[in-house]
Motif scaffolding. Structure first.
Motif, PDB file in Angstrom:
ATOM      1  N   GLN A  12      -0.683 -11.183   9.361  1.00 54.19           N
ATOM      2  CA  GLN A  12       0.162 -10.210  10.046  1.00 54.19           C
ATOM      3  C   GLN A  12      -0.583  -9.671  11.275  1.00 54.19           C
ATOM      4  O   GLN A  12      -1.797  -9.808  11.399  1.00 54.19           O
ATOM      5  CB  GLN A  12       0.515  -9.047   9.108  1.00 54.19           C
ATOM      6  N   ARG A  13       0.154  -9.064  12.150  1.00 52.79           N
ATOM      7  CA  ARG A  13      -0.431  -8.458  13.356  1.00 52.79           C
ATOM      8  C   ARG A  13      -1.499  -7.428  12.964  1.00 52.79           C
ATOM      9  O   ARG A  13      -1.339  -6.681  12.001  1.00 52.79           O
ATOM     10  CB  ARG A  13       0.668  -7.807  14.184  1.00 52.79           C
ATOM     11  N   ASP A  14      -2.588  -7.416  13.735  1.00 54.81           N
ATOM     12  CA  ASP A  14      -3.695  -6.469  13.568  1.00 54.81           C
ATOM     13  C   ASP A  14      -4.550  -6.722  12.330  1.00 54.81           C
ATOM     14  O   ASP A  14      -5.460  -5.940  12.049  1.00 54.81           O
ATOM     15  CB  ASP A  14      -3.195  -5.014  13.536  1.00 54.81           C
ATOM     16  N   GLN A  15      -4.286  -7.779  11.586  1.00 56.14           N
ATOM     17  CA  GLN A  15      -5.157  -8.096  10.461  1.00 56.14           C
ATOM     18  C   GLN A  15      -6.432  -8.789  10.958  1.00 56.14           C
ATOM     19  O   GLN A  15      -6.455  -9.369  12.049  1.00 56.14           O
ATOM     20  CB  GLN A  15      -4.438  -8.988   9.455  1.00 56.14           C
ATOM     21  N   MET A  16      -7.481  -8.735  10.135  1.00 57.87           N
ATOM     22  CA  MET A  16      -8.765  -9.310  10.525  1.00 57.87           C
ATOM     23  C   MET A  16      -9.219 -10.299   9.452  1.00 57.87           C
ATOM     24  O   MET A  16      -9.209  -9.987   8.258  1.00 57.87           O
ATOM     25  CB  MET A  16      -9.815  -8.216  10.722  1.00 57.87           C
ATOM     26  N   PHE A  17      -9.630 -11.492   9.896  1.00 52.16           N
ATOM     27  CA  PHE A  17     -10.052 -12.555   8.992  1.00 52.16           C
ATOM     28  C   PHE A  17     -11.455 -13.024   9.356  1.00 52.16           C
ATOM     29  O   PHE A  17     -11.936 -12.808  10.472  1.00 52.16           O
ATOM     30  CB  PHE A  17      -9.087 -13.745   9.082  1.00 52.16           C
ATOM     31  N   ILE A  18     -12.098 -13.676   8.388  1.00 55.19           N
ATOM     32  CA  ILE A  18     -13.370 -14.347   8.653  1.00 55.19           C
ATOM     33  C   ILE A  18     -13.198 -15.826   8.322  1.00 55.19           C
ATOM     34  O   ILE A  18     -12.855 -16.172   7.185  1.00 55.19           O
ATOM     35  CB  ILE A  18     -14.529 -13.791   7.811  1.00 55.19           C
ATOM     36  N   ASP A  19     -13.411 -16.682   9.301  1.00 57.05           N
ATOM     37  CA  ASP A  19     -13.491 -18.120   9.078  1.00 57.05           C
ATOM     38  C   ASP A  19     -14.971 -18.436   8.924  1.00 57.05           C
ATOM     39  O   ASP A  19     -15.713 -18.509   9.897  1.00 57.05           O
ATOM     40  CB  ASP A  19     -12.890 -18.890  10.254  1.00 57.05           C
ATOM     41  N   MET A  20     -15.408 -18.609   7.666  1.00 59.34           N
ATOM     42  CA  MET A  20     -16.834 -18.761   7.379  1.00 59.34           C
ATOM     43  C   MET A  20     -17.381 -20.122   7.792  1.00 59.34           C
ATOM     44  O   MET A  20     -18.596 -20.315   7.858  1.00 59.34           O
ATOM     45  CB  MET A  20     -17.087 -18.542   5.880  1.00 59.34           C
ATOM     46  N   THR A  21     -16.485 -21.070   8.055  1.00 52.69           N
ATOM     47  CA  THR A  21     -16.891 -22.430   8.453  1.00 52.69           C
ATOM     48  C   THR A  21     -15.990 -22.866   9.594  1.00 52.69           C
ATOM     49  O   THR A  21     -15.043 -23.636   9.378  1.00 52.69           O
ATOM     50  CB  THR A  21     -16.771 -23.400   7.253  1.00 52.69           C
ATOM     51  N   PHE A  22     -16.267 -22.404  10.792  1.00 53.80           N
ATOM     52  CA  PHE A  22     -15.368 -22.609  11.923  1.00 53.80           C
ATOM     53  C   PHE A  22     -15.146 -24.083  12.228  1.00 53.80           C
ATOM     54  O   PHE A  22     -14.014 -24.519  12.446  1.00 53.80           O
ATOM     55  CB  PHE A  22     -15.939 -21.899  13.150  1.00 53.80           C
ATOM     56  N   GLY A  23     -16.226 -24.890  12.263  1.00 53.89           N
ATOM     57  CA  GLY A  23     -16.088 -26.321  12.558  1.00 53.89           C
ATOM     58  C   GLY A  23     -15.487 -26.553  13.929  1.00 53.89           C
ATOM     59  O   GLY A  23     -15.969 -26.059  14.946  1.00 53.89           O
ATOM     60  N   ALA A  24     -14.376 -27.301  13.950  1.00 59.55           N
ATOM     61  CA  ALA A  24     -13.680 -27.554  15.212  1.00 59.55           C
ATOM     62  C   ALA A  24     -12.627 -26.498  15.508  1.00 59.55           C
ATOM     63  O   ALA A  24     -11.963 -26.547  16.548  1.00 59.55           O
ATOM     64  CB  ALA A  24     -13.034 -28.938  15.183  1.00 59.55           C
ATOM     65  N   GLY A  25     -12.427 -25.562  14.580  1.00 63.46           N
ATOM     66  CA  GLY A  25     -11.548 -24.429  14.849  1.00 63.46           C
ATOM     67  C   GLY A  25     -10.096 -24.604  14.474  1.00 63.46           C
ATOM     68  O   GLY A  25      -9.263 -23.782  14.865  1.00 63.46           O
ATOM     69  N   GLY A  26      -9.774 -25.633  13.706  1.00 60.57           N
ATOM     70  CA  GLY A  26      -8.367 -25.872  13.366  1.00 60.57           C
ATOM     71  C   GLY A  26      -7.746 -24.742  12.564  1.00 60.57           C
ATOM     72  O   GLY A  26      -6.614 -24.315  12.849  1.00 60.57           O
ATOM     73  N   HIS A  27      -8.464 -24.241  11.554  1.00 57.23           N
ATOM     74  CA  HIS A  27      -7.921 -23.160  10.734  1.00 57.23           C
ATOM     75  C   HIS A  27      -7.827 -21.856  11.524  1.00 57.23           C
ATOM     76  O   HIS A  27      -6.846 -21.113  11.396  1.00 57.23           O
ATOM     77  CB  HIS A  27      -8.793 -22.961   9.489  1.00 57.23           C
ATOM     78  N   THR A  28      -8.837 -21.580  12.320  1.00 59.53           N
ATOM     79  CA  THR A  28      -8.819 -20.355  13.134  1.00 59.53           C
ATOM     80  C   THR A  28      -7.638 -20.361  14.094  1.00 59.53           C
ATOM     81  O   THR A  28      -6.921 -19.364  14.232  1.00 59.53           O
ATOM     82  CB  THR A  28     -10.138 -20.214  13.912  1.00 59.53           C
ATOM     83  N   ARG A  29      -7.416 -21.475  14.763  1.00 59.08           N
ATOM     84  CA  ARG A  29      -6.293 -21.564  15.702  1.00 59.08           C
ATOM     85  C   ARG A  29      -4.962 -21.360  14.983  1.00 59.08           C
ATOM     86  O   ARG A  29      -4.065 -20.649  15.485  1.00 59.08           O
ATOM     87  CB  ARG A  29      -6.309 -22.923  16.406  1.00 59.08           C
ATOM     88  N   ALA A  30      -4.828 -21.962  13.791  1.00 62.06           N
ATOM     89  CA  ALA A  30      -3.581 -21.821  13.045  1.00 62.06           C
ATOM     90  C   ALA A  30      -3.333 -20.357  12.658  1.00 62.06           C
ATOM     91  O   ALA A  30      -2.195 -19.877  12.729  1.00 62.06           O
ATOM     92  CB  ALA A  30      -3.633 -22.699  11.790  1.00 62.06           C
ATOM     93  N   LEU A  31      -4.371 -19.630  12.264  1.00 56.70           N
ATOM     94  CA  LEU A  31      -4.214 -18.218  11.904  1.00 56.70           C
ATOM     95  C   LEU A  31      -3.824 -17.379  13.119  1.00 56.70           C
ATOM     96  O   LEU A  31      -2.930 -16.529  13.045  1.00 56.70           O
ATOM     97  CB  LEU A  31      -5.514 -17.693  11.296  1.00 56.70           C
ATOM     98  N   LEU A  32      -4.505 -17.618  14.239  1.00 54.58           N
ATOM     99  CA  LEU A  32      -4.232 -16.830  15.440  1.00 54.58           C
ATOM    100  C   LEU A  32      -2.828 -17.077  15.967  1.00 54.58           C
ATOM    101  O   LEU A  32      -2.156 -16.146  16.440  1.00 54.58           O
ATOM    102  CB  LEU A  32      -5.264 -17.161  16.520  1.00 54.58           C
TER     103      LEU A  32
END
Length: 337
Positions: A12-32
């Motif tokens: 949701q908007r304004d939530q904060m997450f930690i991607d502990m294994t960024f790698g190439a960033g696929g999961h981070t991009r999907a969350l954002l």
């Protein structure tokens, strides 16, 4: 399994997450992209992944906090970022354990059997000068210790035979310095003493899912885990997740072999002693011991509620698109207290 990850997090908007294994960033991009206004702390121990995180941070201004380090270094790293040094602050924590495709595909990293290169295997590269490479480990280690590493971290049934061959080559021929040299030594030693076929017959064998795998796969896995202290880092990461997530925060883990998944599963089920996943399976715990009721209730007080009944695996379509995901096991849980 980015789709499943976003589904469980429900960002949701304004939530904060930690991607502990960024790698190439696929999961981070999907969350954002799924939640405009959300923020992701992007942690990785690989300098290349950290550089990619910094580049992605320019695409999402103010929404990515790139951090370079291991799980065990995260508390100190968070203290350097204003507003992130508090416990129970995050809405979601994501782990995608193991090596990234970038690391496997680059021969110079020394992770892959199929690409000949220096026998390095350090996820941190040269960031930690005191860390030994896999070649340095094989050059110094005693045979009994190597047997234990192969047996425990690689679940290798032929650990004694492989360890003896590696030590013999080290003393009689040369130091093992490349991935091809190690793979050939393992393949050759496992081809000895069997009358059927030649050496090529033993280049591959079946894994637990009855898929063909190179005979040196478990040896490479064991060395990689040892060099990078992976299992201790995973255990520490699970302890951190419990302290960083707010009540109702969500944890998603993706593991690729049983050693990783077992640590996760025992943390989620409360089978933990002094913040360390127990090495004794629940079915082997004695039921004849008696303990005080209050002590047992406190010990068994759950911190997690799993969001699904069974472990999740990738769909056939995802495996066809990305064959390396075929071993993935996803678990999701909610922080209770």
């Amino acid at each position: 399994m980015a789709t499943e990850t976003v589904k469980f997090f429900e960002p949701q908007r304004d939530q904060m997450f930690i991607d502990m294994t960024f790698g190439a960033g696929g999961h981070t991009r999907a969350l954002l992209e799924a939640a405009p206004g959300s923020t992701v702390v992007a942690l990785d121990r690989d300098p290349l992944a950290h550089r990619l995180a910094c580049e992605m941070a320019e695409q999402f201004p103010g929404r990515i906090v790139p951090l370079l380090g291991r799980f065990s270094e995260l508390p100190a790293l968070l203290r350097t970022v204003e507003g992130l040094d508090r416990q129970r602050h995050f809405d979601g924590v994501l782990f995608d354990f193991g090596c990234s495709s970038m690391q496997f595909d680059e021969a110079a990293r020394g992770f892959s059997i199929s690409h000949d290169g220096p026998l390095d295997m350090r996820m941190d590269r040269d960031r930690c000068p005191e860390q030994l490479s896999a070649a340095e480990v094989l050059a110094r280690i005693q045979e009994p210790d190597l047997v234990r590493i192969l047996k425990v971290y690689g679940e290798e049934k032929q650990a004694k035979k492989i360890a003896r061959a590696i030590v013999n080559v080290r003393f009689t021929v040369k130091r093992i310095e490349t991935t091809a040299e190690l793979a050939n030594i393992v393949a050759h030693c496992l081809s000895q003493g069997d009358s059927a076929g030649g050496q090529g017959t033993y280049d591959f064998r079946q894994d637990k899912l009855r898929r063909p795998a190179h005979v040196a796969t478990k040896t490479f896995q064991a060395l990689r885990i040892f060099v990078n202290n992976e299992l201790n880092e995973i255990n520490y990461g699970m302890v951190l997740a419990k302290h960083l997530l707010r009540t109702g925060g969500k944890l998603v883990t993706i593991a690729f072999h049983s050693l990783e998944d077992t640590i996760v599963k025992r943390h989620l089920t409360g089978h933990v002693v002094d913040d360390v996943a127990s090495r004794v399976p629940l079915q082997y715990v004695s039921h004849t011991l008696a303990h005080e009721t209050e002590a047992m209730q406190e010990m068994m007080k759950p911190h997690w509620k799993q969001m699904h009944k069974h472990v999740m695996v990738p769909t056939d379509e995802e495996v066809a698109e990305n064959p390396r995901s075929r071993s993935a096991k996803l678990r999701a849980a909610v922080r209770l207290s």
